[in-house]
Design an enzyme around this catalytic site. Structure first.
Site, PDB file in Angstrom:
ATOM      1  N   GLN A 143     -10.702  75.686  11.411  1.00 21.14           N
ATOM      2  CA  GLN A 143      -9.748  74.636  10.610  1.00 21.14           C
ATOM      3  C   GLN A 143      -9.998  73.303  11.164  1.00 21.14           C
ATOM      4  OE1 GLN A 143      -8.224  75.495   7.847  1.00 21.14           O
ATOM      5  NE2 GLN A 143      -7.977  77.581   7.896  1.00 21.14           N
ATOM      6  N   ASN A 176      -3.920  77.158  11.458  1.00 19.39           N
ATOM      7  CA  ASN A 176      -4.189  77.175   9.755  1.00 19.39           C
ATOM      8  C   ASN A 176      -3.090  77.297   8.992  1.00 19.39           C
ATOM      9  OD1 ASN A 176      -4.460  79.864  11.421  1.00 19.39           O
ATOM     10  ND2 ASN A 176      -4.347  80.569   9.267  1.00 19.39           N
ATOM     11  N   CYS A 235      -4.918  85.327   3.925  1.00 23.23           N
ATOM     12  CA  CYS A 235      -4.971  86.663   4.014  1.00 23.23           C
ATOM     13  C   CYS A 235      -3.715  87.311   4.321  1.00 23.23           C
ATOM     14  CB  CYS A 235      -5.995  87.061   5.171  1.00 23.23           C
ATOM     15  SG  CYS A 235      -6.502  85.521   6.204  1.00 23.23           S
ATOM     16  N   SER A 253     -16.703  78.116  10.593  1.00 23.16           N
ATOM     17  CA  SER A 253     -16.817  78.913   9.312  1.00 23.16           C
ATOM     18  C   SER A 253     -17.240  77.866   8.392  1.00 23.16           C
ATOM     19  CB  SER A 253     -15.477  79.292   8.911  1.00 23.16           C
ATOM     20  OG  SER A 253     -15.872  80.228   7.835  1.00 23.16           O
ATOM     21  N   ALA A 254     -18.314  78.190   7.400  1.00 20.73           N
ATOM     22  CA  ALA A 254     -18.771  77.279   6.503  1.00 20.73           C
ATOM     23  C   ALA A 254     -17.747  76.830   5.273  1.00 20.73           C
ATOM     24  CB  ALA A 254     -20.107  77.780   5.971  1.00 20.73           C
ATOM     25  N   HIS A 255     -17.106  78.228   4.856  1.00 22.17           N
ATOM     26  CA  HIS A 255     -16.204  77.962   3.923  1.00 22.17           C
ATOM     27  C   HIS A 255     -14.986  77.075   3.877  1.00 22.17           C
ATOM     28  CE1 HIS A 255     -13.076  81.204   4.005  1.00 22.17           C
ATOM     29  NE2 HIS A 255     -13.836  81.594   4.816  1.00 22.17           N
ATOM     30  N   THR A 282     -31.442  90.309   9.274  1.00 19.67           N
ATOM     31  CA  THR A 282     -32.263  89.261   8.700  1.00 19.67           C
ATOM     32  C   THR A 282     -31.359  88.035   8.334  1.00 19.67           C
ATOM     33  OG1 THR A 282     -34.053  90.716   7.659  1.00 19.67           O
ATOM     34  CG2 THR A 282     -34.013  88.731   6.634  1.00 19.67           C
TER      35      THR A 282
END
Ligand code: PLP
Length: 387
Positions: free
Chosen positions: A181, A153, A333, A199-201, A236
């Site tokens: 990535q 990353n 992060c 990861s979607a984002h 859910t």
């Protein structure tokens, strides 16, 4: 308007993804487990998204498990498979990973070491790549699992995942890869891999939704009980986010053919920086300056002052931010903390060189005029730092 070159931290939601999510946030809100027609429609939408995510990585839809993040997907892969393996093959008490993994993996491995697992962390060379010879020497019949990211990353450097997975398999060990990535930026195929994190984002989808590929037949026990996700993760389903992830995966797959254009812009940015900033170097290159195989969108650069001393990249970042340009120092992060990047120091950079590095990460929405605007800021910044 901000020029956003921090796409390895997160990406903007694609307009088509927003469109796909919109109905699930309002009218079509039913629970996919409900028996009525609204529930059935939600179930169909989740199923379609599962197929779209599976399609991006050459998996079967049933092999995709949706999670709340990539971090959760990695924890689920490793802890879920080790739980299953402890029953099947208790002599396998050794784990292998690399020194440049994301904290989502490294912190989990540190915890497992504290809890009695034997852990080998492979070093990397100056370009950020672990040695397959080291891996082959580390993996033994006691090895339970090897985890190696697909692409880093911070530097974008691609890892030898195919060959590493083969070494794990020859020794009967499981293989996990964090492809957060890489997926949607370079072709990613799950053949030969047991577990893979997405990861979607990072691909213009929503935040708070990840996915785990679990190879059919791979040892796995759930960490969260419940009937959802075929009993592999209770709770859910987050239908809007799952639908958004599906749309993002479909678009990212279709956009893979345009990766060359993104690489062209990244190279224009990189060449421009190196030309305008004497002493700047690409992180993830051989000593001769030849870049390792990398993601098309990522450039990690270390900056020096006219005396050749590393600059304070935080100051550079702040000045670029004031000019409306968003970049980052290594991982998002880790930015904000005072620790130099564990990735760059593992590659042999001094803590000062690591703290003098910036990461530029582009997307398929980046433009040549944005790149040129960044390059236009550099001479003044260089002059100011020189003064
Ligand atoms: N793995 C890598 C390589 C990443 O870059 C990131 C995010 O920065 C993650 C894992 C964690 O992703 P998430 O925020 O979805 O948990």
């Amino acid at each position: 308007m901000t020029i956003y070159l921090d796409n390895n931290a997160t990406t903007a939601l694609a307009p088509e993804v927003r469109e796909a999510m919109f109905p699930c946030l309002f009218g079509e809100f039913a629970n996919p487990s409900s028996p009525h027609s609204g529930g059935m429609a939600a179930r169909r939408a989740v199923g379609e998204a599962r197929g779209q995510v599976a399609g991006l990585i050459g998996a079967r839809p049933a092999e995709i498990l949706f999670t709340g993040s990539a971090t959760e997907a990695t924890h689920t892969a490793i802890l879920g498979s080790l739980r299953a393996l402890e029953e099947r093959d208790p002599r396998r008490c050794h784990l292998v990973t690399t020194a440049v993994e994301h904290p989502a993996t490294l912190m989990l491995f540190a915890d497992l070491r504290d809890r009695g697992w034997r852990v080998t962390v492979l070093p990397v060379n100056g370009a950020g790549v672990p040695s397959l010879v080291d891996l082959a020497a580390a993996v033994t019949p006691e090895t339970a699992l090897v985890s190696m990211m697909w692409a880093n990353n911070e530097t974008g450097v691609l890892m030898p995942v195919g060959a590493a997975a083969a070494i794990a398999r020859q020794n009967g060990a499981l293989f996990h890869s964090d492809a957060v990535q890489a997926a949607g930026r370079v072709p990613v195929e799950v053949a030969g891999v047991d577990f893979l994190t997405l990861s979607a984002h990072k691909m213009h989808g929503p935040k708070g939704i990840g996915a785990l590929y679990i190879r059919k037949g791979a040892p796995f026990l759930p960490l969260i009980h419940g009937h959802q996700e075929r009993g592999r993760r209770g709770g859910t389903e987050n239908v809007p986010a799952i639908v958004g992830f599906g749309a993002a995966a479909r678009l990212a797959g279709a956009a893979l053919s345009g990766a060359g254009a993104v690489a062209g812009l990244r190279d224009r940015l990189e060449r421009g920086i190196l030309a305008r900033w004497p002493g700047a170097r690409v992180n993830g290159a051989s000593p001769a300056g030849v870049p390792a195989a990398r993601l098309p969108n990522t450039s990690s650069i270390r900056f020096a002052d006219p005396q050749g001393r590393p600059v304070d990249a935080e100051e550079l970042l702040t000045r670029l931010d004031r000019a409306g340009i968003a970049v980052s120092m290594g991982a998002a992060c880790a930015s904000g903390g005072n620790e130099p990047s564990h990735v760059l120091t593992a590659m042999g950079l001094s803590p000062a060189q690591a703290a003098g590095s910036l990461r530029f990460s582009l997307s398929r929405y980046s433009t040549a005029s944005e790149v040129d605007a960044v390059l236009g800021e550099l001479p003044a910044l260089h002059a100011r730092l020189a003064a």
